[in-house]
Scaffold this motif. Structure first.
Motif, mmCIF file in Angstrom:
data_model
loop_
_atom_site.group_PDB
_atom_site.id
_atom_site.type_symbol
_atom_site.label_atom_id
_atom_site.label_comp_id
_atom_site.label_asym_id
_atom_site.label_seq_id
_atom_site.Cartn_x
_atom_site.Cartn_y
_atom_site.Cartn_z
ATOM 1 N N ARG A 156 15.021 12.094 -4.085
ATOM 2 C CA ARG A 156 15.850 12.010 -5.293
ATOM 3 C C ARG A 156 16.952 10.962 -5.113
ATOM 4 O O ARG A 156 17.302 10.247 -6.050
ATOM 5 N N HIS A 157 17.471 10.826 -3.910
ATOM 6 C CA HIS A 157 18.575 9.898 -3.672
ATOM 7 C C HIS A 157 18.127 8.539 -3.143
ATOM 8 O O HIS A 157 18.620 7.514 -3.596
ATOM 9 N N LEU A 158 17.219 8.540 -2.172
ATOM 10 C CA LEU A 158 16.857 7.262 -1.556
ATOM 11 C C LEU A 158 15.846 6.479 -2.368
ATOM 12 O O LEU A 158 15.760 5.267 -2.224
ATOM 13 N N GLU A 175 16.641 -2.359 -2.810
ATOM 14 C CA GLU A 175 16.815 -3.701 -3.379
ATOM 15 C C GLU A 175 17.604 -4.608 -2.428
ATOM 16 O O GLU A 175 17.253 -5.769 -2.232
ATOM 17 N N ASP A 176 18.678 -4.062 -1.856
ATOM 18 C CA ASP A 176 19.532 -4.830 -0.956
ATOM 19 C C ASP A 176 20.416 -3.847 -0.183
ATOM 20 O O ASP A 176 20.305 -2.625 -0.371
ATOM 21 N N ALA A 177 21.303 -4.366 0.649
ATOM 22 C CA ALA A 177 22.161 -3.506 1.470
ATOM 23 C C ALA A 177 23.086 -2.644 0.609
ATOM 24 O O ALA A 177 23.340 -1.482 0.934
ATOM 25 N N ARG A 186 22.918 4.604 -2.202
ATOM 26 C CA ARG A 186 21.974 5.725 -2.178
ATOM 27 C C ARG A 186 22.254 6.681 -1.007
ATOM 28 O O ARG A 186 22.200 7.890 -1.161
ATOM 29 N N HIS A 187 22.569 6.130 0.159
ATOM 30 C CA HIS A 187 22.892 6.983 1.308
ATOM 31 C C HIS A 187 24.185 7.765 1.087
ATOM 32 O O HIS A 187 24.290 8.919 1.499
#
Length: 110
Positions: free
Chosen positions: A32-34, A58-60, A66-67
């Motif tokens: 759900r998050h990552l 998509e990028d850092a 997300r983390h």
């Protein structure tokens, strides 16, 4: 695009228990998050008792956002407390894409 590889080294014979925990609860909340799960793997040869999951971002900045959301989720916080005794170590690798358009095996490189 970047890819994160997360590898858990487990106590001998504990990989099935970690996989079962993720199947029962963890995979739902982490997905759900990552977002985009690329692969969920267990070792077959070499260093045994390892589980690996690979996520695309998509990028850092996308990865960090997300983390952070995952870490703040109380369901995730509770879940991580249920499997820590299985772990010996955790390693993360961040990979960045270098080919503009990756090809699949057997595909004509022209």
């Amino acid at each position: 695009m970047i890819v994160e590889q997360i590898i858990y080294g487990l106590h001998p014979g504990k990989a099935p228990a970690l996989v079962a925990a993720y199947e029962a609860e963890g995979l739902k909340v982490i997905s759900r998050h990552l977002g985009r799960l690329v692969a969920w793997l267990v070792t077959d040869t070499g260093d045994l008792d390892e589980v690996c999951h690979i996520w695309a971002f998509e990028d850092a900045a996308d990865r960090e956002r997300r983390h952070a959301a995952l870490a703040a989720d109380p369901v995730w916080q509770r879940f991580t407390g249920t499997y820590g005794h299985l772990l010996v170590r955790r390693r993360n690798h961040i990979w960045r894409a270098v080919l503009a358009e990756p090809r699949t095996a057997g595909e004509d490189p022209v």
